[in-house]
Design a protein around this motif. Sequence first.
Motif, PDB file in Angstrom:
ATOM      1  N   UNK A  21      30.852  18.238  20.888  1.00 53.21           N
ATOM      2  CA  UNK A  21      32.168  18.921  21.641  1.00 53.21           C
ATOM      3  C   UNK A  21      31.752  20.368  21.983  1.00 53.21           C
ATOM      4  N   UNK A  22      31.001  21.051  20.874  1.00 52.33           N
ATOM      5  CA  UNK A  22      30.786  22.246  21.098  1.00 52.33           C
ATOM      6  C   UNK A  22      29.803  22.627  22.372  1.00 52.33           C
ATOM      7  N   UNK A  23      28.743  21.640  22.458  1.00 53.05           N
ATOM      8  CA  UNK A  23      27.825  21.750  23.506  1.00 53.05           C
ATOM      9  C   UNK A  23      27.516  20.266  23.956  1.00 53.05           C
ATOM     10  N   UNK A  24      27.907  19.532  24.920  1.00 57.11           N
ATOM     11  CA  UNK A  24      27.478  18.283  25.242  1.00 57.11           C
ATOM     12  C   UNK A  24      26.068  17.993  25.436  1.00 57.11           C
ATOM     13  N   UNK A  25      25.075  19.127  25.736  1.00 57.95           N
ATOM     14  CA  UNK A  25      23.814  18.990  25.992  1.00 57.95           C
ATOM     15  C   UNK A  25      22.996  18.861  24.637  1.00 57.95           C
ATOM     16  N   UNK A  26      23.603  19.134  23.473  1.00 54.81           N
ATOM     17  CA  UNK A  26      22.969  18.768  22.092  1.00 54.81           C
ATOM     18  C   UNK A  26      22.465  17.030  22.138  1.00 54.81           C
ATOM     19  N   UNK A  52      44.846  17.877   6.635  1.00 55.33           N
ATOM     20  CA  UNK A  52      45.646  19.116   7.523  1.00 55.33           C
ATOM     21  C   UNK A  52      44.386  20.088   8.040  1.00 55.33           C
ATOM     22  N   UNK A  53      43.320  20.277   7.587  1.00 50.60           N
ATOM     23  CA  UNK A  53      42.176  21.173   7.818  1.00 50.60           C
ATOM     24  C   UNK A  53      41.832  20.459   9.380  1.00 50.60           C
ATOM     25  N   UNK A  54      42.030  19.311   9.669  1.00 52.13           N
ATOM     26  CA  UNK A  54      41.510  18.697  10.855  1.00 52.13           C
ATOM     27  C   UNK A  54      42.358  19.293  12.018  1.00 52.13           C
ATOM     28  N   UNK A  55      43.706  19.575  11.810  1.00 47.09           N
ATOM     29  CA  UNK A  55      44.567  20.006  12.889  1.00 47.09           C
ATOM     30  C   UNK A  55      43.979  21.326  13.505  1.00 47.09           C
ATOM     31  N   UNK A  56      43.586  22.162  12.667  1.00 49.25           N
ATOM     32  CA  UNK A  56      42.893  23.343  13.552  1.00 49.25           C
ATOM     33  C   UNK A  56      41.690  23.354  14.053  1.00 49.25           C
ATOM     34  N   UNK A  57      40.841  22.326  13.722  1.00 52.98           N
ATOM     35  CA  UNK A  57      39.728  22.321  14.291  1.00 52.98           C
ATOM     36  C   UNK A  57      39.472  20.932  15.417  1.00 52.98           C
ATOM     37  N   UNK A  58      39.968  20.061  14.964  1.00 54.74           N
ATOM     38  CA  UNK A  58      40.046  18.886  15.715  1.00 54.74           C
ATOM     39  C   UNK A  58      41.301  17.993  15.774  1.00 54.74           C
ATOM     40  N   UNK A  59      42.189  18.698  16.314  1.00 54.53           N
ATOM     41  CA  UNK A  59      43.602  17.811  16.206  1.00 54.53           C
ATOM     42  C   UNK A  59      43.632  16.407  16.887  1.00 54.53           C
ATOM     43  N   UNK A  60      42.719  16.318  17.879  1.00 55.19           N
ATOM     44  CA  UNK A  60      42.559  14.829  18.579  1.00 55.19           C
ATOM     45  C   UNK A  60      41.900  13.916  17.463  1.00 55.19           C
ATOM     46  N   UNK A  61      41.404  14.190  16.489  1.00 58.35           N
ATOM     47  CA  UNK A  61      40.636  13.304  15.419  1.00 58.35           C
ATOM     48  C   UNK A  61      42.020  13.209  14.367  1.00 58.35           C
TER      49      UNK A  61
END
Length: 380
Positions: A21-26, A52-61
């Motif tokens: 997600x950070x860089x799709x070219x990886x 809960x930590x997921x909400x801040x970094x990856x709410x979709x997950x």
Amino acid sequence: MKIKIVGAGPGGLYFAALMKQLDPSHEITLYERNPRGATWGFGVVFSDRALEFLKGDDEALYEYLNPHLENWPEITIVHNDTRIPIAGNGFASIGRLELLTLLYAYVEQLGVNIVFDTEINSLEQLGAADLVVGANGAASWIRTENEAAFGTTTDWRPNKFIWYGTTKAFNSLTLTFRETGAGVFCAHHYRYKPDMSTFLVEVEEATWKRAGFETMSPEDTVKYCEEVFAKDLEGHPIISNHSYWRNFPVIWNERWSNGNVVLLGDALRTAHFSIGSGTRLAMEDAVALFKAFKEKGGDIPAALQRFQEMRLPPMKKIWQAANTSIEWYEKMDELVPKLSPVEFAYSYMTRTGRVDHAEMRKRDPGLAAAYEALHPEAAK
């Protein structure tokens, strides 16, 4: 960046998703020795705040996983035939295979490649890579073949445990302690889907020997455990999934990377299952490593150094609490006969030092008051 990850567990999968997600070219590839539909164990458990930590970094997950979780607002301690529900301790659980299946689909739709049913035994076998992530569990060969470089220590604890399941769906995370002629048996059990529960049995080594498990067949071991916990299982069977007795290894590494190779999850450090944080820790490792690369960009040495700097303080705190919890379980044969059910439940809740009497009053005023009735000095 070409990233190769050994082990498609929650930590490796989540790191792959974040970096893609950070860089799709990886270019990211995970190597998993098991087939897609196979896994060991039954369910995994999280504290109610663990995701809960997921909400801040990856709410979709977070939103993707949350509907699949079983939830309950309390834990229960069973001291022989006395049940003590304890409020203020919510948990959530999910089948390990279901969690992995959901994560497989999540990372694959991002463009991450997962190679299943493939045993990787050497770094040379991986070929060229900018970054290699060892997310291959407590028995990681990446770590064991480079213990001097990582500064590894491993402390095998004496208690024996075996990871079963059962069709009895328990209504809360429950720790059941039963005295037998051989010694105290503990079952860690919780529902992870409407018709299945994890049922992990733990005993002290002396109890394990007195019961005769050393020479007992797998079938007779199941029968023995079913008899010990007959009142709890209520006629439901214990189910084995290549289950066997083992000891827990307390693993620590002073250095988390070696060149362009970094460790995650149980390969990096193990936290005893009694605090329900293994999967959470692995996923939090993934978040920290991702944030380190987000901050340092393509400077791999700087990112790996930053990963350890950021992650070490909170991780070590939980790791130390888990080790204190281990030591409490290693005194089961002493504590169960000596303490009343209320004292025993209170001892369990305060075993790691993270919950004092004031906190116990907040979480469960009833248990705190019952303990104060037995120990008036605690109320002062």
